[in-house]
Design a protein around this motif. Structure first.
Motif, PDB file in Angstrom:
ATOM      1  N   ARG A  96       0.786  -1.119   0.110  1.00  0.00           N
ATOM      2  CA  ARG A  96      -0.046  -0.015   0.151  1.00  0.00           C
ATOM      3  C   ARG A  96       0.932   1.289  -0.030  1.00  0.00           C
ATOM      4  N   LYS A  97       1.905   1.267   0.868  1.00  0.00           N
ATOM      5  CA  LYS A  97       2.997   2.377   0.900  1.00  0.00           C
ATOM      6  C   LYS A  97       3.599   2.472  -0.316  1.00  0.00           C
ATOM      7  N   ASP A  98       4.004   1.499  -1.105  1.00  0.00           N
ATOM      8  CA  ASP A  98       4.543   1.658  -2.453  1.00  0.00           C
ATOM      9  C   ASP A  98       3.521   2.052  -3.403  1.00  0.00           C
ATOM     10  N   ALA A  99       2.515   1.449  -3.313  1.00  0.00           N
ATOM     11  CA  ALA A  99       1.395   2.029  -4.466  1.00  0.00           C
ATOM     12  C   ALA A  99       1.032   3.442  -4.264  1.00  0.00           C
ATOM     13  N   THR A 100       1.058   3.935  -2.854  1.00  0.00           N
ATOM     14  CA  THR A 100       0.761   5.333  -2.576  1.00  0.00           C
ATOM     15  C   THR A 100       1.785   6.454  -3.313  1.00  0.00           C
ATOM     16  N   GLN A 101       3.031   5.924  -3.252  1.00  0.00           N
ATOM     17  CA  GLN A 101       4.217   6.566  -3.815  1.00  0.00           C
ATOM     18  C   GLN A 101       4.225   6.676  -5.303  1.00  0.00           C
ATOM     19  N   VAL A 102       3.809   5.612  -5.587  1.00  0.00           N
ATOM     20  CA  VAL A 102       3.636   5.460  -7.333  1.00  0.00           C
ATOM     21  C   VAL A 102       2.638   6.273  -7.609  1.00  0.00           C
ATOM     22  N   VAL A 103       1.609   6.284  -7.142  1.00  0.00           N
ATOM     23  CA  VAL A 103       0.394   7.142  -7.796  1.00  0.00           C
ATOM     24  C   VAL A 103       0.756   8.563  -7.537  1.00  0.00           C
ATOM     25  N   ALA A 104       1.317   8.878  -6.357  1.00  0.00           N
ATOM     26  CA  ALA A 104       1.883  10.357  -6.128  1.00  0.00           C
ATOM     27  C   ALA A 104       2.778  10.790  -7.346  1.00  0.00           C
ATOM     28  N   ASN A 105       3.993   9.928  -7.434  1.00  0.00           N
ATOM     29  CA  ASN A 105       4.837  10.263  -8.443  1.00  0.00           C
ATOM     30  C   ASN A 105       4.171  10.464 -10.056  1.00  0.00           C
ATOM     31  N   LEU A 106       3.242   9.732 -10.352  1.00  0.00           N
ATOM     32  CA  LEU A 106       2.598   9.709 -11.421  1.00  0.00           C
ATOM     33  C   LEU A 106       1.863  10.953 -11.981  1.00  0.00           C
ATOM     34  N   GLN A 107       1.591  11.649 -10.848  1.00  0.00           N
ATOM     35  CA  GLN A 107       0.826  12.841 -11.120  1.00  0.00           C
ATOM     36  C   GLN A 107       1.434  13.963 -11.559  1.00  0.00           C
ATOM     37  N   ARG A 108       3.048  13.916 -11.406  1.00  0.00           N
ATOM     38  CA  ARG A 108       4.072  14.841 -11.949  1.00  0.00           C
ATOM     39  C   ARG A 108       4.317  14.384 -13.090  1.00  0.00           C
ATOM     40  N   GLN A 109       4.220  13.354 -13.788  1.00  0.00           N
ATOM     41  CA  GLN A 109       5.140  12.758 -14.808  1.00  0.00           C
ATOM     42  C   GLN A 109       4.547  13.523 -15.996  1.00  0.00           C
ATOM     43  N   GLN A 110       5.510  13.947 -16.786  1.00  0.00           N
ATOM     44  CA  GLN A 110       4.921  14.541 -18.151  1.00  0.00           C
ATOM     45  C   GLN A 110       5.282  13.348 -19.327  1.00  0.00           C
ATOM     46  N   VAL A 111       4.191  13.518 -20.386  1.00  0.00           N
ATOM     47  CA  VAL A 111       4.355  12.800 -21.509  1.00  0.00           C
ATOM     48  C   VAL A 111       4.146  13.534 -22.722  1.00  0.00           C
ATOM     49  N   HIS A 112       5.077  13.921 -23.473  1.00  0.00           N
ATOM     50  CA  HIS A 112       5.021  15.031 -24.405  1.00  0.00           C
ATOM     51  C   HIS A 112       4.545  16.393 -23.776  1.00  0.00           C
ATOM     52  N   TYR A 113       5.136  16.689 -22.967  1.00  0.00           N
ATOM     53  CA  TYR A 113       4.832  17.830 -22.110  1.00  0.00           C
ATOM     54  C   TYR A 113       3.440  18.332 -21.623  1.00  0.00           C
ATOM     55  N   ARG A 114       2.780  16.738 -21.326  1.00  0.00           N
ATOM     56  CA  ARG A 114       1.558  16.868 -20.861  1.00  0.00           C
ATOM     57  C   ARG A 114       1.308  16.047 -19.468  1.00  0.00           C
ATOM     58  N   LEU A 115       0.612  16.601 -18.524  1.00  0.00           N
ATOM     59  CA  LEU A 115       0.217  15.819 -17.301  1.00  0.00           C
ATOM     60  C   LEU A 115      -0.803  14.831 -17.650  1.00  0.00           C
ATOM     61  N   ILE A 116      -0.571  13.717 -18.166  1.00  0.00           N
ATOM     62  CA  ILE A 116      -1.652  12.948 -18.436  1.00  0.00           C
ATOM     63  C   ILE A 116      -2.364  12.477 -17.308  1.00  0.00           C
ATOM     64  N   ALA A 117      -1.888  12.276 -16.045  1.00  0.00           N
ATOM     65  CA  ALA A 117      -2.790  11.932 -14.926  1.00  0.00           C
ATOM     66  C   ALA A 117      -3.773  13.138 -15.031  1.00  0.00           C
ATOM     67  N   SER A 118      -3.551  14.027 -14.931  1.00  0.00           N
ATOM     68  CA  SER A 118      -4.717  15.120 -15.160  1.00  0.00           C
ATOM     69  C   SER A 118      -5.932  14.736 -15.905  1.00  0.00           C
ATOM     70  N   ASP A 119      -5.495  14.460 -17.138  1.00  0.00           N
ATOM     71  CA  ASP A 119      -6.570  14.090 -18.413  1.00  0.00           C
ATOM     72  C   ASP A 119      -7.240  12.604 -17.991  1.00  0.00           C
ATOM     73  N   TYR A 120      -6.520  11.979 -17.396  1.00  0.00           N
ATOM     74  CA  TYR A 120      -7.416  10.675 -16.972  1.00  0.00           C
ATOM     75  C   TYR A 120      -8.211  10.816 -15.815  1.00  0.00           C
ATOM     76  N   LEU A 121      -7.599  11.683 -14.686  1.00  0.00           N
ATOM     77  CA  LEU A 121      -8.607  11.755 -13.613  1.00  0.00           C
ATOM     78  C   LEU A 121      -9.926  12.546 -13.921  1.00  0.00           C
ATOM     79  N   GLU A 122      -9.666  13.573 -14.861  1.00  0.00           N
ATOM     80  CA  GLU A 122     -10.838  14.372 -15.255  1.00  0.00           C
ATOM     81  C   GLU A 122     -11.670  13.429 -16.114  1.00  0.00           C
ATOM     82  N   ALA A 123     -11.449  12.432 -16.550  1.00  0.00           N
ATOM     83  CA  ALA A 123     -12.317  11.469 -17.507  1.00  0.00           C
ATOM     84  C   ALA A 123     -12.851  10.273 -16.210  1.00  0.00           C
ATOM     85  N   ASN A 124     -12.278  10.390 -15.179  1.00  0.00           N
ATOM     86  CA  ASN A 124     -12.701   9.294 -14.123  1.00  0.00           C
ATOM     87  C   ASN A 124     -12.977   9.882 -12.780  1.00  0.00           C
ATOM     88  N   LYS A 125     -13.664  11.019 -12.753  1.00  0.00           N
ATOM     89  CA  LYS A 125     -13.764  11.679 -11.483  1.00  0.00           C
ATOM     90  C   LYS A 125     -14.310  11.025 -10.341  1.00  0.00           C
TER      91      LYS A 125
END
Length: 340
Positions: A96-125
């Motif tokens: 659970r601790k590892d998974a929490t850190q993974v999720v935290a890090n993914l919020q800041r990862q950019q792919v082609h200069y986009r935070l794709i985590a934000s797009d995913y969360l917007e579609a899965n509120k």
């Protein structure tokens, strides 16, 4: 001969795909034999640890930008985040601790200069609904709370939480009997109300009446010392923020709010007194005080001036002394004729 058949290390997308398969198994494994289930869950724990190592690096190597981007892209290509959140209660504490850190890090990862985590969360509120309700589960609260704080780094996600009915639940979560969970909820509440200035100003303007009615009665007048202390500190942070100047003017024009702040000034706790002073000085400094505010300050002038005469910081603080002198001047100069 053995060395010739060494298995190739898994690529980041392969690690994500295998994690996803095992999360699907964990989600639907009602009738699996216990020994097989344990074996699969142990493998899942290893994979989540591997995801964490790719994203954060380890003592031997820094994270590789390209590997992180590949992992992130695969993670949000299908519903791995959803599965990880839903299956979190079935994982071991370490996972659970590892998974929490993974999720935290993914919020800041950019792919082609986009935070794709934000797009995913917007579609899965609805995933935010699960994370927020996590505060009601003692075992999950701190993990889901940490994930939630990372998700609301995205402005659109913070707006969703502020505009949903969930925001009202925080007035109760902050006062849960479990100190760690209450503190975590308080940290999330503070983040929601301070991080995204324009969104917060819009929210407070639109929801002023019910929000401050709840804030005053449930937090500033709470029987719990820590709740009162954190609430008056956060109130100061909100009202002193330039983006909230219109909200601040409205707050300091209310006699009920002034009474609450004057009561907090009388607390035995120096910390609460000091935080209350930072809000009280806004009432005193307002050059357009409504008559009822002037009336209360004039009626209590002698007590207030006596109080400020004895009110000192443990360490010398020039700014505090200057603010206090200004408050004393404002109160001393008030005339009952201002009530006309």
């Amino acid at each position: 001969m053995k060395g010739l058949f060494k298995s190739k290390p898994r690529t980041p997308p392969e690690v994500v795909r295998q994690t996803r398969e095992l999360l699907i198994f964990a989600d639907c494994n009602g009738n699996t034999r216990e020994d097989k289930r344990q074996e699969k869950m142990a493998e899942l724990s290893k994979l989540i640890r591997e995801l964490k190592t790719i994203l954060y690096g380890n003592s031997e190597a820094e994270p590789v930008v390209e590997a992180c981007a590949q992992l992130t892209q695969e993670f949000f290509r299908e519903n791995t985040l959803r599965l990880l959140i839903i299956c979190l209660p079935k994982l071991s504490l370490e996972s659970r601790k590892d998974a929490t850190q993974v999720v935290a890090n993914l919020q800041r990862q950019q792919v082609h200069y986009r935070l794709i985590a934000s797009d995913y969360l917007e579609a899965n509120k609805d995933l935010l609904d699960i994370l927020i309700s996590g505060y009601e589960d003692t075992d999950m609260a701190l993990h889901y709370g940490a994930m939630l704080r990372e998700c609301i780094r995205h402005q659109s996600i913070a707006r969703y939480v502020l505009e949903s009915d969930h925001i009202k639940k925080f007035f109760d979560y902050i006062q849960l009997p479990n100190f760690d969970i209450a503190s975590d909820a308080s940290a999330t509440f503070k983040e929601l109300l301070t991080r995204h200035k324009s969104t917060v100003a819009e929210f407070l303007t639109k929801n002023y009446d019910w929000f401050f009615a709840e804030y005053n009665s449930k937090l500033l007048e709470s029987a719990n010392y820590i709740t009162r202390r954190q609430a008056v500190k956060l109130l100061g942070d909100m009202l002193l923020d330039r983006a909230n100047s219109a909200v601040m003017m409205r707050y300091v024009s209310s006699k009920d709010n002034l009474r609450i702040l004057m009561n907090l000034l009388r607390e035995s706790s120096k910390n609460i007194q000091l935080e209350a002073f930072h809000v009280f000085k806004l009432f005193a400094a307002n050059q357009n005080k409504p008559p009822e505010i002037v009336s209360i300050l004039v009626a209590n002038r002698n007590k207030l001036l006596r109080f400020f005469g004895d009110f000192k910081m443990e360490k010398e603080d020039e700014q505090f002394e200057a603010d206090k002198a200004q408050v004393v001047r404002e109160i001393a100069a008030l005339e009952p004729r201002d009530l006309q």
